[in-house]
Design a protein around this motif. Structure first.
Motif, PDB file in Angstrom:
ATOM      1  N   GLY A   1      77.854  -7.590  35.689  1.00  0.00           N
ATOM      2  CA  GLY A   1      76.788  -8.576  35.848  1.00  0.00           C
ATOM      3  C   GLY A   1      76.039  -8.350  37.134  1.00  0.00           C
ATOM      4  N   SER A   2      74.902  -9.047  37.261  1.00  0.00           N
ATOM      5  CA  SER A   2      74.079  -8.859  38.451  1.00  0.00           C
ATOM      6  C   SER A   2      74.776  -9.456  39.682  1.00  0.00           C
ATOM      7  CB  SER A   2      72.720  -9.520  38.223  1.00  0.00           C
ATOM      8  OG  SER A   2      72.852 -10.618  37.354  1.00  0.00           O
ATOM      9  N   ASN A   3      74.227  -9.131  40.848  1.00  0.00           N
ATOM     10  CA  ASN A   3      74.765  -9.697  42.086  1.00  0.00           C
ATOM     11  C   ASN A   3      74.635 -11.210  42.058  1.00  0.00           C
ATOM     12  OD1 ASN A   3      75.109  -7.086  43.123  1.00  0.00           O
ATOM     13  ND2 ASN A   3      72.989  -7.046  43.846  1.00  0.00           N
ATOM     14  N   GLY A   4      75.693 -11.888  42.423  1.00  0.00           N
ATOM     15  CA  GLY A   4      75.623 -13.347  42.482  1.00  0.00           C
ATOM     16  C   GLY A   4      75.598 -14.011  41.115  1.00  0.00           C
ATOM     17  N   ALA A   5      76.014 -13.288  40.082  1.00  0.00           N
ATOM     18  CA  ALA A   5      75.992 -13.837  38.727  1.00  0.00           C
ATOM     19  C   ALA A   5      77.054 -14.923  38.549  1.00  0.00           C
ATOM     20  CB  ALA A   5      76.225 -12.723  37.716  1.00  0.00           C
ATOM     21  N   GLY A   6      78.059 -14.926  39.428  1.00  0.00           N
ATOM     22  CA  GLY A   6      79.120 -15.922  39.324  1.00  0.00           C
ATOM     23  C   GLY A   6      80.433 -15.329  38.845  1.00  0.00           C
ATOM     24  N   LYS A   7      80.544 -14.018  38.872  1.00  0.00           N
ATOM     25  CA  LYS A   7      81.761 -13.364  38.381  1.00  0.00           C
ATOM     26  C   LYS A   7      82.969 -13.752  39.231  1.00  0.00           C
ATOM     27  CE  LYS A   7      79.932  -9.275  39.034  1.00  0.00           C
ATOM     28  NZ  LYS A   7      78.614  -9.599  39.597  1.00  0.00           N
ATOM     29  N   SER A   8      82.836 -13.604  40.551  1.00  0.00           N
ATOM     30  CA  SER A   8      83.955 -13.958  41.433  1.00  0.00           C
ATOM     31  C   SER A   8      84.243 -15.455  41.358  1.00  0.00           C
ATOM     32  CB  SER A   8      83.644 -13.560  42.870  1.00  0.00           C
ATOM     33  OG  SER A   8      83.438 -12.179  42.962  1.00  0.00           O
ATOM     34  N   THR A   9      83.187 -16.230  41.251  1.00  0.00           N
ATOM     35  CA  THR A   9      83.364 -17.680  41.154  1.00  0.00           C
ATOM     36  C   THR A   9      84.171 -18.040  39.908  1.00  0.00           C
ATOM     37  OG1 THR A   9      81.250 -17.980  42.265  1.00  0.00           O
ATOM     38  CG2 THR A   9      82.145 -19.890  41.119  1.00  0.00           C
ATOM     39  N   LEU A  10      83.893 -17.321  38.807  1.00  0.00           N
ATOM     40  CA  LEU A  10      84.640 -17.547  37.572  1.00  0.00           C
ATOM     41  C   LEU A  10      86.136 -17.324  37.821  1.00  0.00           C
ATOM     42  CD1 LEU A  10      84.563 -17.938  34.448  1.00  0.00           C
ATOM     43  CD2 LEU A  10      84.472 -15.447  34.278  1.00  0.00           C
TER      44      LEU A  10
ATOM     45  N   GLU B   1      71.866 -25.876  47.559  1.00  0.00           N
ATOM     46  CA  GLU B   1      72.541 -26.096  46.283  1.00  0.00           C
ATOM     47  C   GLU B   1      72.443 -24.852  45.411  1.00  0.00           C
ATOM     48  OE1 GLU B   1      72.337 -29.967  44.396  1.00  0.00           O
ATOM     49  OE2 GLU B   1      71.650 -28.958  42.586  1.00  0.00           O
ATOM     50  N   LYS B   2      73.580 -24.493  44.823  1.00  0.00           N
ATOM     51  CA  LYS B   2      73.608 -23.267  44.024  1.00  0.00           C
ATOM     52  C   LYS B   2      74.481 -23.489  42.799  1.00  0.00           C
ATOM     53  CE  LYS B   2      73.501 -19.034  42.800  1.00  0.00           C
ATOM     54  NZ  LYS B   2      72.284 -18.303  42.456  1.00  0.00           N
ATOM     55  N   LEU B   3      73.864 -23.368  41.651  1.00  0.00           N
ATOM     56  CA  LEU B   3      74.619 -23.488  40.407  1.00  0.00           C
ATOM     57  C   LEU B   3      75.264 -22.134  40.142  1.00  0.00           C
ATOM     58  CD1 LEU B   3      75.401 -24.984  37.831  1.00  0.00           C
ATOM     59  CD2 LEU B   3      73.225 -24.280  36.848  1.00  0.00           C
ATOM     60  N   ALA B   4      76.573 -22.043  40.374  1.00  0.00           N
ATOM     61  CA  ALA B   4      77.238 -20.740  40.277  1.00  0.00           C
ATOM     62  C   ALA B   4      77.800 -20.496  38.880  1.00  0.00           C
ATOM     63  CB  ALA B   4      78.348 -20.644  41.316  1.00  0.00           C
ATOM     64  N   LEU B   5      78.291 -21.546  38.227  1.00  0.00           N
ATOM     65  CA  LEU B   5      78.740 -21.409  36.850  1.00  0.00           C
ATOM     66  C   LEU B   5      78.057 -22.491  36.032  1.00  0.00           C
ATOM     67  CD1 LEU B   5      82.575 -20.668  37.112  1.00  0.00           C
ATOM     68  CD2 LEU B   5      80.709 -19.068  36.685  1.00  0.00           C
TER      69      LEU B   5
ATOM     70  N   VAL C   1      79.073 -26.063  41.026  1.00  0.00           N
ATOM     71  CA  VAL C   1      77.885 -26.097  41.882  1.00  0.00           C
ATOM     72  C   VAL C   1      78.350 -26.052  43.332  1.00  0.00           C
ATOM     73  CG1 VAL C   1      75.803 -27.378  42.472  1.00  0.00           C
ATOM     74  CG2 VAL C   1      76.753 -27.547  40.173  1.00  0.00           C
ATOM     75  N   PHE C   2      77.778 -25.151  44.108  1.00  0.00           N
ATOM     76  CA  PHE C   2      78.105 -25.114  45.538  1.00  0.00           C
ATOM     77  C   PHE C   2      77.084 -25.928  46.315  1.00  0.00           C
ATOM     78  CE2 PHE C   2      80.206 -21.080  44.283  1.00  0.00           C
ATOM     79  CZ  PHE C   2      81.486 -21.411  44.705  1.00  0.00           C
ATOM     80  N   ASN C   3      77.543 -26.557  47.399  1.00  0.00           N
ATOM     81  CA  ASN C   3      76.665 -27.308  48.302  1.00  0.00           C
ATOM     82  C   ASN C   3      75.767 -28.295  47.563  1.00  0.00           C
ATOM     83  OD1 ASN C   3      77.629 -25.622  50.458  1.00  0.00           O
ATOM     84  ND2 ASN C   3      76.211 -24.069  49.730  1.00  0.00           N
ATOM     85  N   GLN C   4      76.385 -29.051  46.672  1.00  0.00           N
ATOM     86  CA  GLN C   4      75.613 -29.992  45.860  1.00  0.00           C
ATOM     87  C   GLN C   4      74.860 -30.975  46.739  1.00  0.00           C
ATOM     88  OE1 GLN C   4      77.732 -31.415  42.499  1.00  0.00           O
ATOM     89  NE2 GLN C   4      75.750 -31.655  41.507  1.00  0.00           N
TER      90      GLN C   4
HETATM   91  N1  ADP Z   1      82.275 -20.612  48.635  1.00  0.00           N
HETATM   92  C1  ADP Z   1      80.951 -20.598  48.330  1.00  0.00           C
HETATM   93  N2  ADP Z   1      80.110 -21.467  48.934  1.00  0.00           N
HETATM   94  C2  ADP Z   1      78.786 -21.459  48.639  1.00  0.00           C
HETATM   95  N3  ADP Z   1      78.226 -20.622  47.769  1.00  0.00           N
HETATM   96  C3  ADP Z   1      78.993 -19.733  47.128  1.00  0.00           C
HETATM   97  C4  ADP Z   1      80.402 -19.672  47.385  1.00  0.00           C
HETATM   98  N4  ADP Z   1      80.932 -18.684  46.619  1.00  0.00           N
HETATM   99  C5  ADP Z   1      79.911 -18.166  45.929  1.00  0.00           C
HETATM  100  N5  ADP Z   1      78.746 -18.792  46.220  1.00  0.00           N
HETATM  101  C6  ADP Z   1      77.439 -18.503  45.620  1.00  0.00           C
HETATM  102  O1  ADP Z   1      77.597 -18.566  44.226  1.00  0.00           O
HETATM  103  C7  ADP Z   1      76.891 -17.511  43.590  1.00  0.00           C
HETATM  104  C8  ADP Z   1      77.835 -16.666  42.772  1.00  0.00           C
HETATM  105  O2  ADP Z   1      78.668 -15.927  43.642  1.00  0.00           O
HETATM  106  P1  ADP Z   1      79.784 -14.913  43.153  1.00  0.00           P
HETATM  107  O3  ADP Z   1      80.587 -15.552  42.110  1.00  0.00           O
HETATM  108  O4  ADP Z   1      80.501 -14.426  44.352  1.00  0.00           O
HETATM  109  O5  ADP Z   1      78.899 -13.726  42.541  1.00  0.00           O
HETATM  110  P2  ADP Z   1      79.354 -12.312  41.984  1.00  0.00           P
HETATM  111  O6  ADP Z   1      79.003 -12.341  40.536  1.00  0.00           O
HETATM  112  O7  ADP Z   1      78.510 -11.304  42.704  1.00  0.00           O
HETATM  113  O8  ADP Z   1      80.797 -12.140  42.242  1.00  0.00           O
HETATM  114  C9  ADP Z   1      76.215 -16.735  44.705  1.00  0.00           C
HETATM  115  O9  ADP Z   1      74.882 -17.167  44.798  1.00  0.00           O
HETATM  116  C10 ADP Z   1      76.960 -17.107  45.928  1.00  0.00           C
HETATM  117  O10 ADP Z   1      76.132 -17.084  47.057  1.00  0.00           O
END
Ligand code: ADP
Ligand code: MG
Lengths: 269, 310
Positions: A39-48, A18-22, A10-13
């Motif tokens: 996956g869609s934009n912001g799906a959490g791929k990079s976060t994974l 607040e954003k549940l990324a994974l 979770v980002f910015n809890q």
């Molecule tokens: N360092 C961060 N701080 C806050 N929010 C983030 C951060 N990295 C990613 N996010 C948020 O997490 C969500 C998933 O992002 P990301 O994994 O980059 O998506 P994508 O699947 O397009 O690669 C997005 O809503 C993004 O805004």
């Protein structure tokens, strides 16, 4: 073998942002698996990938590499076993250092017992030259030039070489050809295929090109809203078309795929 | 001109130029390579001088060099500890260390603001008979700088040195190569601190005195030397950049020597230094601007000419 169990991020809890990324991701990547991820934009791929690579720690869940718990291992230590490439070709190399020096640093992953005061040896130079020649970009004759002089495609190819110079246990590719022109992107994709095959690497590749997603590797994952909504391989995957994949996604995610670049690449391809 | 720069004046400018070049080389490592503005330089310089002076007073002028360097390593270590372990930003870390060092330096000097080395041997007095009365200080100072440059050149070519260079260039890439950037920053700042302190120690023995305010403004002066050198010699290879730092330091000392010959009061020197630094740093930018303005003017006049003709 890479194994993620119930990974949550979770980002910015506790704030309005607040954003549940994974959202409880479970994933097992066997040795030799090459999975593409769309996956869609912001799906959490990079976060994974950031969680696997250790750019930040996960909030919940565990990550295992070869049955070793690496959930709390710092990023630089994980780098011994995990190779990464990013969309930005500038990210993987040091621009003011020569090609040879960049490779020498990447080669540090080879042998942790080597003295820190040793210099680049003749054998290493020969090795670097041989490997560079395999890229077929003429870089083997430019080993003393700073990397900053190379084009984006050349830098990305070099980064790919650096990440695999010492074969990692798993290679993470985050849209690593998205910033390149189509011809260069094709070349880097071909290189990627060859290097992954030759070294029998386990590999995860995020892409927005639906054709590469189905054509490369042996497995395709689709992500949406922090979850893996689709995981296909084998016969099911072999018979899959791009439209079929999009339909499956809608069924799995309960909505249409929202990724402008994917839709664009669909028209293109 | 000949009256402006007699041989003894030139020699002493070179002597000082070489000694202070060590600080420029220290900043080459911390600022140019690691991309860290190390504001603890002033205090670290005085620390080297104070520690070196005390050891020399005890009768070990050569040992003093090494003890001073060790003190510099400690100062660099504290600086890097604040940065890499406690997350203090580099500028702030420098200011904090610098402030703390003031008290440390006073303590080393036995809580007096001055130490005199007139009664004890220095590395200069030891070597006086070897190279002749006019040249010995220059020879000794230059020899030390050459040794330090050779060490630095060797060091930056090792795996550790390469990692340090990469840390300033692309920290992500260093991490991806399985190296902890915190470690490379620590080593870099320790080596840089050692060089700064060595310079301070040499100045103390050269002037046969140590003053608590000796290091004030040091970071500005060293930065000026570094930039003068980069402007003149370029920054293509490590060797060139090191030569540039030494050359820049000597040129700076010549400018100061000439200013003194022109009866500039010593109180004004710091202002002169500041102006030189400002000019040296602004020069590359102003050069770019000048080219841009020229093209703009040319384009404007071309447009005017074009309008007239139709
Ligand atoms: N360092 C961060 N701080 C806050 N929010 C983030 C951060 N990295 C990613 N996010 C948020 O997490 C969500 C998933 O992002 P990301 O994994 O980059 O998506 P994508 O699947 O397009 O690669 C997005 O809503 C993004 O805004
Ligand atoms: Mg992304």
């Amino acid at each position: 073998m890479l194994k993620l169990t119930n990974v949550r991020k979770v980002f910015n809890q506790g704030t309005v942002n607040e954003k549940l990324a994974l959202d409880g991701v479970n994933l097992t990547v066997e040795d030799g698996d090459f999975a593409t991820i769309v996956g869609s934009n912001g799906a959490g791929k990079s976060t994974l990938f950031n969680c696997i690579g250790g750019s930040f720690l996960v909030d919940e869940g565990s990550i295992f590499l070869d049955n070793r718990d690496i959930t709390f291992v710092p990023e630089y230590r994980r780098a011994v076993e995990i190779g990464r490439l990013f969309q930005d070709p500038m990210k993987g190399t040091a621009p003011h250092m020569t090609i040879e020096e960049n490779l020498a640093l990447a080669y540090l992953r080879a042998d942790k017992k080597k003295s820190v005061f040793s210099r680049i040896s003749k054998e290493e130079r020969t090795l670097f030259r041989e490997r560079l020649a395999l890229l077929e970009m003429g870089l083997e004759d430019r080993m003393k030039q700073p990397v900053g002089l190379l084009s984006g495609g050349q830098r990305q190819a070099l980064t790919l070489l650096m990440a695999t110079l010492v074969p990692p246990k798993i290679l993470l590719l985050d849209e690593h050809t998205a910033a390149l022109d189509p011809a260069t992107a094709d070349k880097v994709i071909a290189l990627t295929k060859r290097i992954v095959e030759e070294n029998h690497l386990a590999c995860l590749m995020i892409t927005h090109n639906m054709h590469s997603a189905l054509e490369m590797g042996n497995r395709t994952l689709m992500m949406d809203a922090g979850r893996i909504v689709l995981d296909i391989r084998g016969e099911e995957r072999a018979g899959m078309t791009v439209d079929g994949l999009l339909e499956k996604f809608s069924a799995g995610a309960g909505k249409k795929l929202d990724n402008d670049r994917i839709l664009f690449s669909k028209v293109e391809g | 001109m000949s009256s402006l720069l007699s041989l003894p004046v030139a020699i002493s400018a070179f002597e000082l130029g070489f000694i202070y070049a060590l600080v420029a080389l220290a900043l080459f490592l911390s600022y140019s390579i690691l991309n860290i503005a190390d504001l603890s330089t002033d205090g670290c310089f005085t620390l080297g001088c104070a520690v070196g002076a005390q050891v020399a007073i005890m009768g070990h002028p050569v040992l003093a060099l090494f003890v001073a360097m060790a003190a510099g390593v400690c100062s660099g270590y504290v600086m890097s500890f604040l940065q890499t372990k406690l997350g203090v930003e580099s500028i702030l870390a420098g200011i904090i260390v610098n402030t703390g060092l003031y008290t440390v330096n006073l303590a080393v000097m036995g809580f007096s603001s001055n130490l005199s080395l007139f009664k004890c041997e220095t590395i200069y007095s030891l070597t006086k008979d070897w190279f002749g009365p006019d040249w010995y200080k220059l020879v000794v100072s230059a020899a030390i700088v050459v040794v330090v440059c050779m060490f630095l050149k060797w060091f930056l070519g090792t795996r550790l040195g390469l990692s340090i260079r990469a840390t300033g260039d692309n920290e992500d890439m260093v991490r991806a190569s399985s190296i902890n950037p915190g470690f490379t920053i620590t080593v870099g700042l320790c080596v840089s601190g050692a060089m700064t302190a060595l310079s301070g120690c040499l100045i103390g023995q050269y002037q046969k005195s140590c003053d608590i305010n000796l290091g004030t403004g040091m970071v500005t002066i060293a930065l000026a030397s570094l930039i003068i050198g980069e402007t003149l010699v370029g920054k293509r290879t490590v060797t060139r950049r090191m030569i540039g730092a030494v050359l820049g330091s000597c040129i700076y000392r010549f400018v100061i020597a000439i200013a003194l010959r022109l009866h500039m009061p010593t109180e004004c020197l710091k202002l002169v230094s500041a102006v030189i630094v400002a000019i040296a740093i602004a020069a590359p930018y102003l050069k770019d601007r000048a080219v841009f303005q020229k093209r703009k003017l040319a384009a404007a006049s071309a447009a005017k000419g074009g309008r007239k003709s139709c």
